[in-house]
Scaffold this motif. Structure first.
Motif, mmCIF file in Angstrom:
data_model
loop_
_atom_site.group_PDB
_atom_site.id
_atom_site.type_symbol
_atom_site.label_atom_id
_atom_site.label_comp_id
_atom_site.label_asym_id
_atom_site.label_seq_id
_atom_site.Cartn_x
_atom_site.Cartn_y
_atom_site.Cartn_z
ATOM 1 N N ILE A 36 -1.234 7.709 1.415
ATOM 2 C CA ILE A 36 -0.186 7.436 0.427
ATOM 3 C C ILE A 36 -0.430 6.078 -0.230
ATOM 4 C CG2 ILE A 36 2.271 6.934 0.158
ATOM 5 C CD1 ILE A 36 2.786 9.082 2.304
ATOM 6 N N SER A 37 -0.726 5.083 0.573
ATOM 7 C CA SER A 37 -0.956 3.745 0.040
ATOM 8 C C SER A 37 -2.163 3.721 -0.903
ATOM 9 C CB SER A 37 -1.174 2.766 1.195
ATOM 10 O OG SER A 37 -1.543 1.506 0.715
ATOM 11 N N HIS A 38 -3.276 4.290 -0.439
ATOM 12 C CA HIS A 38 -4.480 4.298 -1.276
ATOM 13 C C HIS A 38 -4.300 5.189 -2.505
ATOM 14 C CE1 HIS A 38 -6.234 2.664 2.439
ATOM 15 N NE2 HIS A 38 -7.039 2.035 1.611
ATOM 16 N N GLY A 39 -3.563 6.281 -2.347
ATOM 17 C CA GLY A 39 -3.299 7.166 -3.492
ATOM 18 C C GLY A 39 -2.502 6.459 -4.571
ATOM 19 N N LEU A 40 -1.478 5.726 -4.160
ATOM 20 C CA LEU A 40 -0.680 4.975 -5.141
ATOM 21 C C LEU A 40 -1.521 3.908 -5.829
ATOM 22 C CD1 LEU A 40 2.733 4.553 -3.291
ATOM 23 C CD2 LEU A 40 2.239 5.982 -5.277
ATOM 24 N N LYS A 41 -2.368 3.245 -5.052
ATOM 25 C CA LYS A 41 -3.237 2.229 -5.649
ATOM 26 C C LYS A 41 -4.197 2.865 -6.651
ATOM 27 C CE LYS A 41 -3.050 -0.840 -1.674
ATOM 28 N NZ LYS A 41 -3.762 -1.328 -0.486
ATOM 29 N N ALA A 42 -4.717 4.046 -6.337
ATOM 30 C CA ALA A 42 -5.636 4.734 -7.253
ATOM 31 C C ALA A 42 -4.920 5.145 -8.535
ATOM 32 C CB ALA A 42 -6.240 5.956 -6.567
#
Length: 106
Positions: free
Chosen positions: A79-85
């Motif tokens: 979730i964290s990396h997806g939002l950053k992407a």
């Protein structure tokens, strides 16, 4: 003094009080719960709880908890990396649009 009346001297009363106190202390001492008894009761209670919730193998249960923790941490990382992407792609698109507007692209 009337017939049937009993006279108690203070020394007799004191002896009865002392005897009663000694008997009460002995009863408490005899009925006292020992540390081993408490430990056995706690272990029985824990085992009964584990049986009720369906946990019969503690090491396997610990592995299940570890697996659930790993899955939760993986999901949080995704979730964290997806939002950053998503934010990176949106900012890149906006910056590209601004750059193309400045360059005069059609």
């Amino acid at each position: 003094m009337l017939p049937g009346d009993t006279v108690l001297w203070s020394a007799d009363i004191q002896r009865m009080i002392t005897a009663a106190a000694l008997e009460a202390a002995k009863a408490v001492r005899d009925d006292a719960i020992k540390a081993d008894d408490v430990e056995d009761m706690v272990e029985a209670g824990i085992q009964r709880f584990l049986d009720r919730v369906g946990i019969d193998d503690i090491p396997a249960f610990r592995k299940d908890l570890s697996a659930m923790r790993a899955a939760r941490e993986t999901r949080e990382a995704l979730i964290s990396h997806g939002l950053k992407a998503v934010v990176t792609v949106l900012l890149g698109g906006i910056c590209t649009a601004i750059w193309l507007a400045i360059k005069g692209a059609k």
